[in-house]
Design a protein around this motif. Structure first.
Motif, mmCIF file in Angstrom:
data_model
loop_
_atom_site.group_PDB
_atom_site.id
_atom_site.type_symbol
_atom_site.label_atom_id
_atom_site.label_comp_id
_atom_site.label_asym_id
_atom_site.label_seq_id
_atom_site.Cartn_x
_atom_site.Cartn_y
_atom_site.Cartn_z
ATOM 1 N N ALA A 108 -8.373 7.524 -30.648
ATOM 2 C CA ALA A 108 -7.337 6.597 -30.187
ATOM 3 C C ALA A 108 -7.478 6.321 -28.693
ATOM 4 C CB ALA A 108 -5.957 7.173 -30.495
ATOM 5 N N ILE A 109 -7.761 7.347 -27.918
ATOM 6 C CA ILE A 109 -7.960 7.154 -26.475
ATOM 7 C C ILE A 109 -9.196 6.298 -26.224
ATOM 8 C CG2 ILE A 109 -8.540 8.351 -24.329
ATOM 9 C CD1 ILE A 109 -6.752 10.648 -25.329
ATOM 10 N N TRP A 110 -10.285 6.591 -26.903
ATOM 11 C CA TRP A 110 -11.509 5.811 -26.726
ATOM 12 C C TRP A 110 -11.299 4.367 -27.173
ATOM 13 C CZ3 TRP A 110 -14.641 3.095 -30.059
ATOM 14 C CH2 TRP A 110 -15.823 2.613 -29.504
ATOM 15 N N GLY A 111 -10.596 4.159 -28.277
ATOM 16 C CA GLY A 111 -10.344 2.798 -28.762
ATOM 17 C C GLY A 111 -9.506 1.988 -27.802
ATOM 18 N N SER A 112 -8.506 2.606 -27.216
ATOM 19 C CA SER A 112 -7.687 1.875 -26.250
ATOM 20 C C SER A 112 -8.478 1.589 -24.979
ATOM 21 C CB SER A 112 -6.413 2.650 -25.933
ATOM 22 O OG SER A 112 -6.730 3.866 -25.295
#
Length: 58
Positions: free
Chosen positions: A18-22
């Protein structure tokens, strides 16, 4: 305790995804504005330096 560790691994992986996607989907148009302005100045300078007579056209 081992079962808890096996449940936390996918949780951390999902959080990391989720952090990488954002981060990957962030808005990066801030730098493009200065590059487009520079290209506009370059294009205007090239138009000024070109001969305006047009007699060299083939």
């Amino acid at each position: 305790m081992a079962a808890l560790a096996w449940l936390l691994i996918p949780l951390f992986a999902a959080l990391g995804a989720a952090i990488w996607g954002s981060w990957a989907a962030r808005n990066r148009t801030v730098g493009d504005v200065s590059e487009l302005a520079g290209y506009t100045r370059f294009r205007e300078a090239m138009e000024k330096s070109s001969p305006s007579s047009g007699s060299d056209a083939v």
